[in-house]
Design a protein around this motif. Sequence first.
Motif, PDB file in Angstrom:
ATOM      1  N   GLU A  70       1.092  -1.226  -0.512  1.00  0.00           N
ATOM      2  CA  GLU A  70       0.122  -0.196   0.071  1.00  0.00           C
ATOM      3  C   GLU A  70       0.873   1.623  -0.012  1.00  0.00           C
ATOM      4  O   GLU A  70       1.922   1.173   1.061  1.00  0.00           O
ATOM      5  N   VAL A  99      -7.375   2.835  -4.456  1.00  0.00           N
ATOM      6  CA  VAL A  99      -8.281   2.221  -3.300  1.00  0.00           C
ATOM      7  C   VAL A  99      -9.522   3.658  -2.629  1.00  0.00           C
ATOM      8  O   VAL A  99     -10.250   3.627  -1.932  1.00  0.00           O
ATOM      9  N   GLU A 100      -8.546   4.490  -2.552  1.00  0.00           N
ATOM     10  CA  GLU A 100      -9.147   6.751  -1.742  1.00  0.00           C
ATOM     11  C   GLU A 100      -8.401   7.729  -2.354  1.00  0.00           C
ATOM     12  O   GLU A 100      -7.027   7.578  -3.087  1.00  0.00           O
ATOM     13  N   ARG A 102      -8.515  11.545  -3.024  1.00  0.00           N
ATOM     14  CA  ARG A 102      -8.940  12.598  -1.861  1.00  0.00           C
ATOM     15  C   ARG A 102      -8.356  14.040  -3.091  1.00  0.00           C
ATOM     16  O   ARG A 102      -7.544  13.707  -2.491  1.00  0.00           O
ATOM     17  N   LEU A 112      -3.751   9.969  -2.623  1.00  0.00           N
ATOM     18  CA  LEU A 112      -4.520   8.481  -3.213  1.00  0.00           C
ATOM     19  C   LEU A 112      -4.056   7.475  -2.219  1.00  0.00           C
ATOM     20  O   LEU A 112      -2.421   7.779  -2.127  1.00  0.00           O
ATOM     21  N   ARG A 113      -4.097   6.443  -2.229  1.00  0.00           N
ATOM     22  CA  ARG A 113      -3.599   5.472  -1.433  1.00  0.00           C
ATOM     23  C   ARG A 113      -3.931   4.314  -2.699  1.00  0.00           C
ATOM     24  O   ARG A 113      -5.498   4.136  -2.939  1.00  0.00           O
TER      25      ARG A 113
END
Length: 152
Positions: A70, A99-100, A102, A112-113
């Motif tokens: 990750e 996966v994320e 914003r 970002l993730r």
Amino acid sequence: MGNESGLDAVDREILFHLRQDGRLSNVELAKRVGLTPPPCLRRVKRLEESGVIAGYRAVIDPAAVGRELEVLIDVEIYAQDRRTVEEFETTVASYEEVVEFRRMYGRPDYFLRVAVADHAAYEAFMMGRLSGLPAVLRLESHLTMKTIKVDG
């Protein structure tokens, strides 16, 4: 009830237990919060209908699906016009690895993730997809040493 000020102690207790295990039966949840099942179910339905409970999800083990690495990424873009921003957001949101995603106030413009199998997969994602987008000005990657807490 869209904000926390409309929640009483029992509502907060219900939310706490559902956050821990969204698959609790109504009977078990009622027992944990000190209610009988019918009023507990009414409260849960009210929390769902008002949007306080936005949904239920399965928590997936990243290793089990080949996504052990990750990476958190700060992204700055060069342009702020609506079309460029919308195209960038639509494109990045469509990437399976993300996966994320914003949009931030200030710097960076985006957070970002990303979850991928390994460093080679991350390099392929960065070089083949993200860094090639026309709006991207700067990317800064942060590798996770240890995840301490993740909350919904």
